[in-house]
Design an enzyme around this catalytic site. Sequence first.
Site, PDB file in Angstrom:
ATOM      1  N   ASP A 178       0.838  -1.204   0.000  1.00  0.00           N
ATOM      2  CA  ASP A 178       0.000   0.000   0.000  1.00  0.00           C
ATOM      3  C   ASP A 178       0.869   1.247   0.000  1.00  0.00           C
ATOM      4  O   ASP A 178       2.027   1.207   0.422  1.00  0.00           O
ATOM      5  CB  ASP A 178      -0.880   0.033   1.263  1.00  0.00           C
ATOM      6  CG  ASP A 178      -1.842  -1.143   1.310  1.00  0.00           C
ATOM      7  OD1 ASP A 178      -2.144  -1.708   0.246  1.00  0.00           O
ATOM      8  OD2 ASP A 178      -2.269  -1.492   2.431  1.00  0.00           O
TER       9      ASP A 178
HETATM   10  N1  URA Z   1      -1.360  -5.982   3.675  1.00  0.00           N
HETATM   11  C1  URA Z   1      -1.786  -4.700   3.791  1.00  0.00           C
HETATM   12  O1  URA Z   1      -2.792  -4.431   4.424  1.00  0.00           O
HETATM   13  N2  URA Z   1      -1.053  -3.748   3.183  1.00  0.00           N
HETATM   14  C2  URA Z   1       0.088  -3.966   2.514  1.00  0.00           C
HETATM   15  O2  URA Z   1       0.714  -3.044   2.000  1.00  0.00           O
HETATM   16  C3  URA Z   1       0.509  -5.313   2.400  1.00  0.00           C
HETATM   17  C4  URA Z   1      -0.231  -6.306   2.992  1.00  0.00           C
END
Ligand code: URA
Length: 259
Positions: free
Chosen positions: A106
């Site tokens: 993310d």
């Molecule tokens: N899970 C999440 O919630 N965010 C990420 O960036 C990777 C795995």
Amino acid sequence: MPEIRLDKFISERTEHTRSQIKTIAAKGGIRVNGSIVKAADRKIDPESDTVTVNGQELSASRYRYILLNKPEGYVSSTGDHDGKNVMELIPPELRTKDMFPAGRLDKDSIGALLITDDGELAHRMLSPKKHIPKIYMVRLARSFGEEYAEKFAAGIELENGEVCRPAKVQRAESCDTVAFVELSEGKYHQVKRMFAAVGNHVEKLMRLSLGGLHIAPELNCGECIVLTDNDIKQLFNYDNFADFCRIYEKRFLSFLINE
Ligand code: URA
């Protein structure tokens, strides 16, 4: 190794197009084993010949693998859209035309992201059948619950009814709002949604490993390293989760708490 055309060799390992390569060659910017070569269609042996373009030596390997310690604020994509994308963090001399992030983090997550032009490896890493385990370290808004390990192992049901595969979770020994999670799948915002499903909230998320490939403590956020073919084999050579957590807690706890 079979011989290939010099311009093909260079175009596979750089961002230059064949016509750009022709121009660079005409200007004397290409050397094979130290000698200037102006004919870009000349054949070379990728294994035994050393090729430099404007003074930069090219690797014999067909594919490039880069491990980036992704900082916050960058999107895991190659595309043109508003905001910054992770490809901007790769120095131009390391980029090749077909590179992309193999997997996603993310925008507000940090840590290990593999960037490669090897589509087959990316497929092997990410295909649902062979999904390699990935370990995340998270800072939580509330204390780690004793029931989490059992719930994660049974398969967390997300808010929309989707059920996750069994996952491992463990509290950091010295801090009850820091935890490690090992997943072998990659649903959208999965770690955040899993903790939300047990009534907690992820404040900070760092991916520490992809299979047996780890973020080294000396690799600062925003920095990347070029991996060797041997490093890549480590992807499929996993660590023991509990041992890994013990070692990485010492390395990254203060970083995650103070971020
Ligand atoms: N899970 C999440 O919630 N965010 C990420 O960036 C990777 C795995």
